[in-house]
Design an enzyme around this catalytic site. Structure first.
Site, short mmCIF file in Angstrom:
data_model
loop_
_atom_site.label_atom_id
_atom_site.label_comp_id
_atom_site.label_asym_id
_atom_site.label_seq_id
_atom_site.Cartn_x
_atom_site.Cartn_y
_atom_site.Cartn_z
N ALA A 87 0.86 -1.20 0.00
CA ALA A 87 0.00 0.00 0.00
C ALA A 87 0.89 1.24 0.00
O ALA A 87 1.86 1.30 -0.75
CB ALA A 87 -0.97 -0.04 1.17
N SER A 88 0.61 2.22 0.85
CA SER A 88 1.32 3.50 0.77
C SER A 88 2.76 3.46 1.28
O SER A 88 3.48 4.45 1.11
CB SER A 88 0.55 4.57 1.52
OG SER A 88 -0.59 4.97 0.79
N VAL A 89 3.18 2.37 1.87
CA VAL A 89 4.61 2.22 2.15
C VAL A 89 5.40 2.24 0.84
O VAL A 89 6.59 2.53 0.82
CB VAL A 89 4.87 0.93 2.97
CG1 VAL A 89 6.35 0.59 3.07
CG2 VAL A 89 4.29 1.10 4.38
N LYS A 91 5.25 4.51 -1.31
CA LYS A 91 5.58 5.88 -1.69
C LYS A 91 7.05 6.22 -1.50
O LYS A 91 7.63 6.99 -2.27
CB LYS A 91 4.70 6.87 -0.91
CG LYS A 91 3.25 6.90 -1.37
CD LYS A 91 2.43 7.92 -0.60
CE LYS A 91 1.04 8.12 -1.21
NZ LYS A 91 0.17 6.95 -1.07
#
Length: 498
Positions: A87-89, A91
């Site tokens: 998921a947003s890890v 980024k």
């Protein structure tokens, strides 16, 4: 049309299997490792945690263990090389790709967005503003909700969207910027989708190829990749998402979303071991210079001179000892993920899950507390999880009565956050239990009368139940509290057209 298959497995029939494979993994001897194990085992047995955890102290792994279920079909447990959706890890990896291109002289942080994506007319947005969530670029999630594959209202039937589709919708519909670039910090998935597209255009390579060649392969992160549901990239050890059913005994798959063809803000799969390799590399100059890393871990400066504790793909904070720490979490479909690096103490914690847990924040606090030899408590039980079982077995009236009783008599034992009943209500909508959902949303309004989402959720329940007048009243109330709520505005337009 895509064939959607649901599997149901009784929790009780899996007890022996789960307890057996809760022992998967290894940990060092010592009281701290034993405390981690006791804490996480309790969370696992309470259906609060399923996944893999790695903790390192002073650069050495002191705990590494996997718990639970990796897939139902076939039924297999996770292990230390299981590949979880980050998921947003993800980024921080997208940010590193931009940093690499900058160091190679291919772009500059203060370059205008239109230099690389000229079709997008959002003046003043720079790469730096995209990296730090200060660009004001509109949310692509809202665009998808309003315009993507509208002939299919059920998201399970929608076709996959891609980065190019997001850019095309920004061009075609051109929603207004949320604010002047640099005026505010507002977390933006769109910004990181555009950064991934910039990486592709500048490098001349697909984003997933650039990431493999320039980050994953050099760091020997052999279990890490940018995944696309469209390409169906193979993964030997892929973990699939699931969730616990409302009755508290069935497990249901939860792994599909039509936005799973989009990359940059998410889409990376990895393991706890590979993420520890990443952590180790960030103490070196294997990828970029120390000065570049220091800039990535520096709070962004806004137009008014104030700062916000976010750098390039990392939130910036202090540890329990007051020293510098950087971290990032992620949440998408069933994945709840987190990496924390106490960079002045060389401590690391990595948590990867696949069970749609809503206990992640509490589990993070527990892990950090144990790492620093502090006391910790098990997460409070979410009230929606508790009264949901009552609703299934005894009816909605009994669930409402139980909610009031527990809130009055045992407020310290349960989580009564305003999102709890909203979550339960939407689960009931998914199950097409409209009457029960309406009662739960009403209960949330009684408990949190200034919470706009409670009213918009009630409006949607009325709309789906064929009660347009009540739906209009609920959506109008939403706008009284939150005048810019696009969801309520859009739903009122739809209701007016009928």
């Amino acid at each position: 049309m895509r064939k959607i298959i649901y599997f149901q497995y009784k929790r009780l029939s899996l007890v022996f299997f789960l307890l057996l494979f809760a022992l998967t993994g290894c940990h060092s001897s010592g009281s701290k490792a034993a405390r981690f194990d006791e804490y996480l085992q309790s969370c696992f047995e309470n259906d609060q945690f399923n996944g893999c955890v790695l903790v390192a102290e002073k650069g050495k792994v002191i705990y590494h263990k996997a718990f639970g279920i990796a897939n139902f079909d076939p039924l297999i447990p996770p292990h230390l090389d299981s590949q979880f959706r980050l998921a947003s890890v993800s980024k921080q990896f997208t940010a590193m790709a931009i940093m690499l291109l900058k160091e190679h002289g291919k772009l500059d942080y203060d370059d205008d967005l239109q230099k690389y994506l000229p079709e997008l007319s959002y003046p003043g947005i720079t790469i730096r503003r995209l990296l730090t969530h200060t660009s004001g670029i509109p949310k692509y999630e809202d665009l998808c909700e309003q315009y993507w594959d509208v002939e299919h209202e059920n998201f399970l039937e929608k076709k996959y969207a891609t980065n190019d589709d997001i850019i095309a919708m920004l061009v075609e519909y051109h929603p207004d910027a949320l604010f002047k670039p640099g005026d505010k910090y507002v977390y933006s998935n769109t910004g990181y989708v555009l950064l991934a597209s910039i990486v592709s255009r500048v490098s001349g390579e697909p984003f997933e190829v650039f990431m493999k060649k320039n980050i994953f392969d050099p760091l020997e992160m052999s279990h890490t990749l940018v995944f696309s549901a469209i390409r169906e990239d193979p993964m030997e050890n892929r973990v699939y998402g699931y969730r616990l059913a409302l009755n508290g005994s069935d497990y249901l798959p939860n792994d599909f979303h039509y936005m799973s063809g989009i990359a940059g803000d998410g889409a990376i799969y990895s393991t706890t071991g590979d993420l520890f390799k990443w952590d180790r590399a960030l103490y070196t100059e294997k990828l970029v210079s120390k000065s570049s890393l220091e800039e990535a871990f520096t709070p962004v400066i806004l137009n008014d001179g104030s700062t916000h504790n976010y750098g390039f793909g990392w939130s910036i904070d202090t540890s329990l000892t007051g020293k510098k720490s950087v971290s990032h979490g992620g949440g998408w479909i069933a994945a709840r993920t987190w990496i924390m690096r106490e960079i002045e103490e060389d401590n690391t914690a990595i948590i990867l899950t696949n069970n749609t847990t809503r206990y992640m924040s509490a589990i993070q606090k527990g892990i950090v507390s144990i790492l620093h030899d502090k006391s910790c408590s098990l997460p409070k039980i979410n009230i929606s999880q508790f009264i949901g079982k009552t609703l299934v077995t005894q009816g909605v009236d009994a669930a409402v009565t139980q909610y009031h009783d527990l809130r009055n008599t045992k407020p310290a034992l349960y989580n009564f956050d305003k999102w709890e009943l909203n979550t339960l209500g939407h689960e009931l909508l998914r199950l097409e239990k409209m009457t029960e959902a309406i009662e739960i949303f009403k209960l949330n309004i009684d408990s949190y009368p200034e919470f706009p989402r409670a009213y918009s959720s009630l409006g949607e329940a009325y709309r789906l139940n064929g009660n347009p007048e009540q739906a209009i009243e609920a959506f109008e109330k939403t706008l009284e509290i939150d005048p810019g709520n696009w969801y309520a505005i859009e739903k009122l337009k739809q209701l007016a057209e009928k």
